[in-house]
Design a protein around this motif. Structure first.
Motif, PDB file in Angstrom:
ATOM      1  N   ARG A 119      11.983  84.165  57.811  1.00 22.26           N
ATOM      2  CA  ARG A 119      11.670  85.589  57.809  1.00 22.26           C
ATOM      3  C   ARG A 119      11.890  86.051  56.209  1.00 22.26           C
ATOM      4  NH1 ARG A 119      12.051  89.298  61.923  1.00 22.26           N
ATOM      5  NH2 ARG A 119      11.366  88.214  64.009  1.00 22.26           N
ATOM      6  N   LEU A 120      12.859  85.658  55.524  1.00 21.46           N
ATOM      7  CA  LEU A 120      13.449  85.770  54.283  1.00 21.46           C
ATOM      8  C   LEU A 120      12.367  85.296  53.277  1.00 21.46           C
ATOM      9  CD1 LEU A 120      15.440  86.980  52.277  1.00 21.46           C
ATOM     10  CD2 LEU A 120      16.528  84.720  52.093  1.00 21.46           C
ATOM     11  N   PHE A 121      11.588  84.271  53.587  1.00 26.75           N
ATOM     12  CA  PHE A 121      10.345  83.797  52.629  1.00 26.75           C
ATOM     13  C   PHE A 121       9.059  84.755  53.040  1.00 26.75           C
ATOM     14  CE2 PHE A 121      10.622  78.991  51.705  1.00 26.75           C
ATOM     15  CZ  PHE A 121      12.033  79.172  51.267  1.00 26.75           C
ATOM     16  N   GLY A 122       8.855  85.326  54.153  1.00 26.16           N
ATOM     17  CA  GLY A 122       7.906  86.251  54.205  1.00 26.16           C
ATOM     18  C   GLY A 122       8.369  87.269  53.401  1.00 26.16           C
ATOM     19  N   ARG A 123       9.600  87.752  53.587  1.00 26.58           N
ATOM     20  CA  ARG A 123       9.938  89.008  52.840  1.00 26.58           C
ATOM     21  C   ARG A 123       9.746  88.968  51.282  1.00 26.58           C
ATOM     22  NH1 ARG A 123      15.656  92.205  53.461  1.00 26.58           N
ATOM     23  NH2 ARG A 123      14.426  93.129  55.151  1.00 26.58           N
ATOM     24  N   LEU A 124      10.225  87.570  50.776  1.00 28.81           N
ATOM     25  CA  LEU A 124       9.737  87.389  49.241  1.00 28.81           C
ATOM     26  C   LEU A 124       8.432  87.011  49.049  1.00 28.81           C
ATOM     27  CD1 LEU A 124      13.226  85.271  48.911  1.00 28.81           C
ATOM     28  CD2 LEU A 124      12.628  87.634  47.971  1.00 28.81           C
ATOM     29  N   GLY A 125       7.434  87.202  49.877  1.00 27.71           N
ATOM     30  CA  GLY A 125       6.011  86.852  49.355  1.00 27.71           C
ATOM     31  C   GLY A 125       5.550  85.608  49.325  1.00 27.71           C
ATOM     32  N   GLN A 150      21.385  89.847  54.616  1.00 26.59           N
ATOM     33  CA  GLN A 150      20.454  91.169  54.310  1.00 26.59           C
ATOM     34  C   GLN A 150      19.314  91.113  55.357  1.00 26.59           C
ATOM     35  OE1 GLN A 150      18.616  91.054  50.505  1.00 26.59           O
ATOM     36  NE2 GLN A 150      20.721  90.985  49.446  1.00 26.59           N
ATOM     37  N   ILE A 151      18.528  89.652  55.607  1.00 21.06           N
ATOM     38  CA  ILE A 151      17.466  89.571  56.625  1.00 21.06           C
ATOM     39  C   ILE A 151      17.847  89.550  58.064  1.00 21.06           C
ATOM     40  CG2 ILE A 151      17.709  87.040  56.622  1.00 21.06           C
ATOM     41  CD1 ILE A 151      14.650  89.353  56.407  1.00 21.06           C
ATOM     42  N   THR A 152      19.305  89.221  58.354  1.00 18.36           N
ATOM     43  CA  THR A 152      19.880  89.092  59.667  1.00 18.36           C
ATOM     44  C   THR A 152      20.256  90.585  60.105  1.00 18.36           C
ATOM     45  OG1 THR A 152      22.011  88.249  59.022  1.00 18.36           O
ATOM     46  CG2 THR A 152      20.473  86.678  59.993  1.00 18.36           C
ATOM     47  N   ARG A 153      20.655  91.473  59.247  1.00 15.30           N
ATOM     48  CA  ARG A 153      20.884  92.715  59.607  1.00 15.30           C
ATOM     49  C   ARG A 153      19.758  93.660  59.651  1.00 15.30           C
ATOM     50  NH1 ARG A 153      26.770  93.690  56.183  1.00 15.30           N
ATOM     51  NH2 ARG A 153      27.861  91.724  56.968  1.00 15.30           N
ATOM     52  N   ASP A 154      19.052  93.412  58.686  1.00 17.66           N
ATOM     53  CA  ASP A 154      17.531  94.363  58.877  1.00 17.66           C
ATOM     54  C   ASP A 154      16.643  93.623  60.055  1.00 17.66           C
ATOM     55  OD1 ASP A 154      18.486  95.423  56.696  1.00 17.66           O
ATOM     56  OD2 ASP A 154      17.303  94.366  55.181  1.00 17.66           O
ATOM     57  N   GLN A 155      16.791  92.594  60.287  1.00 17.34           N
ATOM     58  CA  GLN A 155      15.696  92.215  61.349  1.00 17.34           C
ATOM     59  C   GLN A 155      16.430  91.352  62.450  1.00 17.34           C
ATOM     60  OE1 GLN A 155      12.596  90.200  59.484  1.00 17.34           O
ATOM     61  NE2 GLN A 155      12.312  91.254  57.860  1.00 17.34           N
TER      62      GLN A 155
END
Length: 260
Positions: free
Chosen positions: A38-44, A250-255
């Motif tokens: 998910r984080l890799f997706g967020r970072l493009g 960040q990613i686990t709290r947001d998603q």
């Protein structure tokens, strides 16, 4: 009377967890894998269906968990992950495996029993630096984590679909934490998903810094001795795990749906 210091044993400092139960460890690795994707997706870091992160199964150590072929990093949940055996066959899950993921990662995991996780994607700055056939240079504190600890796979023959090419990449990686695949991108490894993901993220940023600095002028390098010293301070997988925790939070709290 001024406030007194809080005793050190009462201050919280997170460290990697340990497990007595293999099922709990498997669930943990899968959760960290889904979060990293998910984080890799967020970072493009996505480019079509290219890109994969793998995590070795703690019980069946010649098997690894990986993201399904054709699914966006941004949508992956724990239940979407697939388990692939040493022959490239899906033994758990509902989706196909990316053949390039198997060809590369299976050989890396085979050659490096110490590696729990490996990360590869077609990130922008990693691809740009890879096209130059160059290594990272010690021009910032952060990049010294890779000083004399990454390699160049100085060849390109097309999309990696066969195990022999994967063996060549694993051979180029050697004992290091990362390899630059010429005309292709970056690959990083670690003793946890968190470490492998952090090395990829900070390596991608280091590529960006090097390209930007060289475009602007002539960077001043850190001396060999100081670069080695800084590598000793920053270059181990525990430091990578610690550095990664704010991003994981960040990613686990947001998603939180990624845990489904």
């Amino acid at each position: 009377m001024p406030p007194q210091p809080v005793p050190l044993d009462q201050l919280h400092f997170a460290l990697p967890p340990t497990f007595d139960d293999v099922a709990a460890e498997r669930r943990h690795r899968k959760e960290r894998l889904a979060a990293a994707l998910r984080l890799f997706g967020r970072l493009g870091f996505e480019e079509g269906v290219a890109g994969h992160i793998t995590a070795r199964d703690p019980e069946f150590t010649d098997h690894f968990w990986v993201n399904p072929f054709g699914m966006s990093f941004k949508h992956i949940t724990v239940s979407d992950l697939i388990l692939v055996n040493h022959a490239g066959q899906v033994v758990e899950g509902r989706y196909h495996v990316n053949q390039a993921a198997f060809a590369i990662h299976s050989q890396v995991h085979l050659a490096r029993p110490d590696v729990v996780a490996a990360a590869h994607s077609h990130s922008t700055y990693g691809r740009a630096l890879s096209s130059l056939g160059e290594l990272l240079e010690p021009i910032t504190q952060d990049v010294c984590a890779f000083y004399q600890d990454h390699a160049l796979f100085d060849d390109y023959t097309g999309v990696v679909l066969d195990e022999e090419e994967g063996r060549r990449i694993a051979g180029a990686l050697g004992p290091h934490k990362a390899v630059i695949l010429r005309n292709h991108g970056l690959l990083t490894v670690g003793d946890s998903v968190d470490a492998a993901a952090w090395w990829f993220i900070t390596m991608e940023r280091s590529c960006q810094v090097q390209l930007t600095a060289k475009a602007a002028g002539t960077p001043v390098p850190i001396t060999h001795d100081n670069a080695l010293h800084t590598h000793g301070q920053l270059g181990n997988d525990l430091v990578a795990w610690i550095n990664y925790q704010p991003l994981h939070q960040q990613i686990t709290r947001d998603q939180p749906d990624l845990f489904d």
